[in-house]
Scaffold this motif. Structure first.
Motif, PDB file in Angstrom:
ATOM      1  N   UNK A 154     -18.629 -46.575 -18.472  1.00 33.61           N
ATOM      2  CA  UNK A 154     -19.371 -45.509 -19.137  1.00 33.61           C
ATOM      3  C   UNK A 154     -18.798 -44.183 -18.678  1.00 33.61           C
ATOM      4  N   UNK A 155     -18.453 -43.337 -19.624  1.00 34.10           N
ATOM      5  CA  UNK A 155     -17.816 -42.067 -19.297  1.00 34.10           C
ATOM      6  C   UNK A 155     -18.660 -41.276 -18.299  1.00 34.10           C
ATOM      7  N   UNK A 156     -18.069 -40.883 -17.184  1.00 32.96           N
ATOM      8  CA  UNK A 156     -18.821 -40.103 -16.188  1.00 32.96           C
ATOM      9  C   UNK A 156     -18.904 -38.639 -16.593  1.00 32.96           C
ATOM     10  N   UNK A 189     -12.423 -52.603 -17.798  1.00 35.70           N
ATOM     11  CA  UNK A 189     -13.507 -52.766 -18.780  1.00 35.70           C
ATOM     12  C   UNK A 189     -13.088 -53.513 -20.036  1.00 35.70           C
ATOM     13  N   UNK A 190     -14.056 -54.256 -20.582  1.00 41.73           N
ATOM     14  CA  UNK A 190     -13.939 -54.799 -21.937  1.00 41.73           C
ATOM     15  C   UNK A 190     -14.566 -53.833 -22.935  1.00 41.73           C
ATOM     16  N   UNK A 191     -15.600 -53.118 -22.485  1.00 43.89           N
ATOM     17  CA  UNK A 191     -16.337 -52.170 -23.323  1.00 43.89           C
ATOM     18  C   UNK A 191     -16.278 -50.800 -22.663  1.00 43.89           C
ATOM     19  N   UNK A 192     -15.915 -49.785 -23.443  1.00 36.74           N
ATOM     20  CA  UNK A 192     -15.799 -48.421 -22.943  1.00 36.74           C
ATOM     21  C   UNK A 192     -16.711 -47.517 -23.759  1.00 36.74           C
ATOM     22  N   UNK A 193     -17.613 -46.822 -23.092  1.00 35.80           N
ATOM     23  CA  UNK A 193     -18.600 -45.977 -23.768  1.00 35.80           C
ATOM     24  C   UNK A 193     -18.236 -44.511 -23.533  1.00 35.80           C
ATOM     25  N   UNK A 194     -18.048 -43.779 -24.642  1.00 39.84           N
ATOM     26  CA  UNK A 194     -17.619 -42.388 -24.569  1.00 39.84           C
ATOM     27  C   UNK A 194     -18.712 -41.442 -25.066  1.00 39.84           C
ATOM     28  N   UNK A 195     -18.790 -40.294 -24.420  1.00 36.84           N
ATOM     29  CA  UNK A 195     -19.687 -39.218 -24.842  1.00 36.84           C
ATOM     30  C   UNK A 195     -18.959 -38.434 -25.934  1.00 36.84           C
ATOM     31  N   UNK A 196     -19.137 -38.881 -27.169  1.00 37.00           N
ATOM     32  CA  UNK A 196     -18.325 -38.310 -28.243  1.00 37.00           C
ATOM     33  C   UNK A 196     -19.011 -38.499 -29.591  1.00 37.00           C
ATOM     34  N   UNK A 197     -18.978 -37.465 -30.395  1.00 33.20           N
ATOM     35  CA  UNK A 197     -19.479 -37.592 -31.767  1.00 33.20           C
ATOM     36  C   UNK A 197     -18.467 -38.378 -32.589  1.00 33.20           C
ATOM     37  N   UNK A 198     -18.881 -39.462 -33.251  1.00 30.32           N
ATOM     38  CA  UNK A 198     -17.925 -40.238 -34.057  1.00 30.32           C
ATOM     39  C   UNK A 198     -17.393 -39.397 -35.216  1.00 30.32           C
ATOM     40  N   UNK A 199     -16.143 -39.633 -35.610  1.00 31.49           N
ATOM     41  CA  UNK A 199     -15.612 -38.913 -36.776  1.00 31.49           C
ATOM     42  C   UNK A 199     -16.367 -39.306 -38.041  1.00 31.49           C
ATOM     43  N   UNK A 249     -16.837 -47.617 -27.739  1.00 34.84           N
ATOM     44  CA  UNK A 249     -18.150 -47.193 -28.228  1.00 34.84           C
ATOM     45  C   UNK A 249     -18.245 -45.677 -28.109  1.00 34.84           C
ATOM     46  N   UNK A 250     -18.648 -45.030 -29.195  1.00 36.64           N
ATOM     47  CA  UNK A 250     -18.880 -43.589 -29.184  1.00 36.64           C
ATOM     48  C   UNK A 250     -20.357 -43.324 -29.429  1.00 36.64           C
ATOM     49  N   UNK A 251     -20.964 -42.546 -28.551  1.00 29.77           N
ATOM     50  CA  UNK A 251     -22.367 -42.149 -28.705  1.00 29.77           C
ATOM     51  C   UNK A 251     -22.420 -40.638 -28.641  1.00 29.77           C
ATOM     52  N   UNK A 252     -22.894 -40.019 -29.721  1.00 25.44           N
ATOM     53  CA  UNK A 252     -22.934 -38.564 -29.788  1.00 25.44           C
ATOM     54  C   UNK A 252     -23.898 -38.001 -28.751  1.00 25.44           C
ATOM     55  N   UNK A 253     -23.520 -36.925 -28.071  1.00 27.94           N
ATOM     56  CA  UNK A 253     -24.434 -36.304 -27.108  1.00 27.94           C
ATOM     57  C   UNK A 253     -25.451 -35.379 -27.758  1.00 27.94           C
TER      58      UNK A 253
END
Length: 210
Positions: free
Chosen positions: A51-53, A94-104, A140-144
């Motif tokens: 998970x993105x720190x 990691x197999x799954x990477x979660x980013x603090x990012x708005x998806x395009x 994985x991208x999850x918008x902040x």
């Protein structure tokens, strides 16, 4: 000594292939709505998640960063009660990477559409220690830029995709519902659990030596 459940990937090769349209099948929950791949369901017995720190030098307690981190942590903890998960500090583990990012924006027949989150699957061969195996690799991208409950619901939903639920339920009370109704769904439902258990019980080439 206990074996490392998440050794770093020393060599990665991307394979052709992706999700295939759902097939008619009998199973628990909403398995008839889920996509698979030519290698089987993209599922692993144990998932390693990065998970993105918070950015280095960020002000401790910054409310936007803290809100995002708390919501994603809560979603991770919810799924950890259902399947074996390990959170890792190094992305190469990691197999799954979660980013603090708005998806395009996504182009649909009706026009361009924004979304709160998105999960992207890549199929890889990864060498970890001395073994090479087939793995799903999921970004994985999850918008902040969301309210706290919506952030948590979005992270829950997108992690559900990452862990093998590549489709949607038509029941509003499920985490994987297309539409969750008036209130965000913050708890993994019985149908979500049954569907994921069914997926994890199926034969697959993922996680198997190559």
């Amino acid at each position: 000594m206990v074996p490392d459940p998440c050794p770093p990937a020393q060599d990665v090769r991307v394979l052709n292939g992706g999700l295939q349209l759902p097939e008619s099948r009998n199973g628990l929950g909403y398995v008839d709505k889920l996509a698979t791949t030519s290698f089987g369901y993209p599922s692993l017995p144990h998932w390693c998640v990065w998970i993105e720190p918070n950015p280095k030098g960020s002000v401790a307690g910054h409310r936007w960063l803290k809100r995002w981190a708390n919501a994603v942590d809560a979603a991770f903890n919810s799924w950890s009660e259902v399947i074996p998960l390990t959170r890792v500090a190094e992305i190469e583990r990691a197999h799954v990477m979660v980013f603090r990012k708005r998806p395009p924006l996504r182009q649909l027949p009706s026009g361009w559409r924004a979304s709160n989150g998105r999960s992207l699957l890549t199929i890889i061969e990864a060498r970890r220690k001395k073994a090479t195996q087939l793995e799903p690799k999921v970004k994985v991208m999850v918008s902040p830029e969301l309210r706290a409950p919506v952030l948590q619901a979005t992270a829950l939903h997108e992690l559900g995709h990452a862990f093998g639920l590549w489709g949607h339920s038509d029941h509003a009370g499920d985490v994987m519902a297309v539409s969750q109704g008036a209130l965000p769904v913050l708890t993994v439902s019985k149908r979500d659990r049954l569907t994921l258990e069914w997926i994890r019980s199926q034969s697959t080439n993922f996680g198997q030596p190559r």
